[in-house]
Design a protein around this motif. Structure first.
Motif, short mmCIF file in Angstrom:
data_model
loop_
_atom_site.label_atom_id
_atom_site.label_comp_id
_atom_site.label_asym_id
_atom_site.label_seq_id
_atom_site.Cartn_x
_atom_site.Cartn_y
_atom_site.Cartn_z
N ILE A 242 0.82 -1.21 0.00
CA ILE A 242 0.00 0.00 0.00
C ILE A 242 0.85 1.26 0.00
O ILE A 242 0.34 2.37 -0.20
CB ILE A 242 -0.96 0.03 1.21
CG1 ILE A 242 -0.15 0.02 2.51
CG2 ILE A 242 -1.93 -1.14 1.16
CD1 ILE A 242 -1.02 0.15 3.76
N HIS A 243 2.16 1.10 0.23
CA HIS A 243 3.04 2.27 0.27
C HIS A 243 3.77 2.49 -1.05
O HIS A 243 4.74 3.23 -1.11
CB HIS A 243 4.07 2.11 1.40
CG HIS A 243 3.47 1.98 2.76
ND1 HIS A 243 2.73 2.99 3.35
CD2 HIS A 243 3.46 0.96 3.65
CE1 HIS A 243 2.31 2.61 4.54
NE2 HIS A 243 2.75 1.36 4.75
N MET A 244 3.32 1.81 -2.10
CA MET A 244 3.91 1.99 -3.42
C MET A 244 2.85 2.47 -4.40
O MET A 244 2.50 1.79 -5.37
CB MET A 244 4.55 0.68 -3.90
CG MET A 244 5.77 0.26 -3.11
SD MET A 244 6.65 -1.18 -3.80
CE MET A 244 5.59 -2.52 -3.27
N PRO A 245 2.27 3.65 -4.15
CA PRO A 245 1.21 4.15 -5.03
C PRO A 245 1.74 4.54 -6.39
O PRO A 245 2.91 4.91 -6.54
CB PRO A 245 0.69 5.39 -4.28
CG PRO A 245 1.87 5.85 -3.48
CD PRO A 245 2.60 4.59 -3.07
N GLY A 246 0.90 4.43 -7.39
CA GLY A 246 1.28 4.83 -8.74
C GLY A 246 2.04 3.77 -9.51
O GLY A 246 2.39 3.99 -10.67
N LEU A 247 2.31 2.64 -8.88
CA LEU A 247 3.03 1.56 -9.56
C LEU A 247 2.07 0.44 -9.92
O LEU A 247 1.16 0.12 -9.16
CB LEU A 247 4.15 1.01 -8.67
CG LEU A 247 5.25 1.98 -8.24
CD1 LEU A 247 6.28 1.26 -7.39
CD2 LEU A 247 5.92 2.62 -9.45
N SER A 248 2.28 -0.17 -11.08
CA SER A 248 1.45 -1.30 -11.49
C SER A 248 1.82 -2.53 -10.66
O SER A 248 2.79 -2.53 -9.91
CB SER A 248 1.65 -1.59 -12.97
OG SER A 248 2.98 -2.03 -13.21
N PHE A 249 1.03 -3.58 -10.81
CA PHE A 249 1.28 -4.81 -10.07
C PHE A 249 2.66 -5.38 -10.41
O PHE A 249 3.41 -5.80 -9.52
CB PHE A 249 0.19 -5.84 -10.38
CG PHE A 249 0.32 -7.12 -9.60
CD1 PHE A 249 -0.10 -7.19 -8.29
CD2 PHE A 249 0.87 -8.25 -10.20
CE1 PHE A 249 0.02 -8.36 -7.56
CE2 PHE A 249 0.99 -9.43 -9.49
CZ PHE A 249 0.56 -9.49 -8.16
N THR A 250 3.01 -5.36 -11.70
CA THR A 250 4.32 -5.85 -12.12
C THR A 250 5.45 -5.00 -11.55
O THR A 250 6.47 -5.53 -11.09
CB THR A 250 4.42 -5.86 -13.66
OG1 THR A 250 3.38 -6.68 -14.21
CG2 THR A 250 5.78 -6.38 -14.11
#
Length: 265
Positions: A242-250
């Motif tokens: 949840i602390h990696m916003p703006g990144l896709s699942f990959t």
């Protein structure tokens, strides 16, 4: 095992080789051509000790306080520290076609988990080729992205060497912030870290003895590295998801892999 006799003088030789290397490179850092701002001897010695032991710690800002010559000196010392003094001595003796004293041969054999002076000769040649191939490949793969972000070729090569040797130094001045949203570059760097930390003997055994029964040394190394890498990956992925916003699942997967690989070194 009884045929191998360790002598205190042999270990003292290794210790003094590292100490001598640290002092010599500290003197090189103190040369006017190596730094832009005044550099205290204690800072130069600490930087030298950190580089040859591949810790990445520094009391000076490498990107700002070292000149190009100083950064080249640092790159060479990282290479020495990453490959290992004993491995470099062995490679040098092979290149000069000179036999090392028996105690030194014994220490090199055990240092690289080999069983004879003949096998240690093969490993020394492999180390040079393997290092050149991995670092060159890493450099070429990250170069386009580095240039795109306004960096230069030397910085990309420096990062490649620093990553493979697990030294942790960088000369861009902002760490790896430029590659935050680039999973390909992070994947390349993660692979280089893993390839560098596994150990030359392990990689050589994997490449040249695929059909043979693996040694206990190989099994323990691969198993422990795999457990640590997987455990770290799962921890970072689920805890920091949840602390990696703006990144896709990959991208989150690659980012978690890099987080796990980097401290693993």
């Amino acid at each position: 095992m009884s045929r191998f006799q360790f002598r205190p003088a042999t270990f003292k030789m290794v210790f003094f080789m590292y100490l001598l290397g640290t002092v010599i490179f500290a003197i090189l850092y103190l040369l006017p051509v190596s730094h832009k701002q005044p550099l205290l001897p204690v800072d130069a010695f600490f930087l030298s000790a950190s580089a040859i032991s591949a810790t990445g710690l520094s009391t000076v800002t490498v990107a700002q306080e070292l000149t190009t010559a100083g950064k080249i000196i640092l790159l060479i010392q990282m290479e020495i520290g990453g490959i290992g003094v004993m491995a470099l001595v062995g490679a040098l003796l092979i290149a000069l076609r000179t036999n090392a004293p028996v105690p030194s041969q014994t220490l090199m054999i055990f240092d690289q988990n080999q069983n004879s002076s003949r096998s240690i000769s093969k490993l020394m040649a492999f180390i040079v080729k393997y290092t050149l191939i991995v670092e060159t490949a890493g450099f070429l793969l990250i170069l386009p992205s580095a240039l795109q972000h306004g960096s230069h070729a030397f910085a990309a090569f420096f990062l490649s060497v620093s990553t493979f040797t697990n030294a942790g130094f960088e000369i861009s001045g902002n760490g790896l912030d430029n590659f935050k949203g680039e999973p390909f570059v992070l994947a390349v760097l993660s692979c280089m870290i893993i390839l560098g930390v596994l150990g030359f003997a392990v990689v050589m055994e994997f490449l040249q003895s695929r059909r043979k029964k693996k040694s206990l040394y190989f099994k323990v190394n691969v198993l422990m590295h795999g457990i640590l890498l997987l455990t770290g990956f799962l921890f970072f992925f689920f805890v920091d998801f949840i602390h990696m916003p703006g990144l896709s699942f990959t991208e989150k997967i690659i980012q978690s892999l890099f987080f796990s690989a980097a401290p693993r070194s």
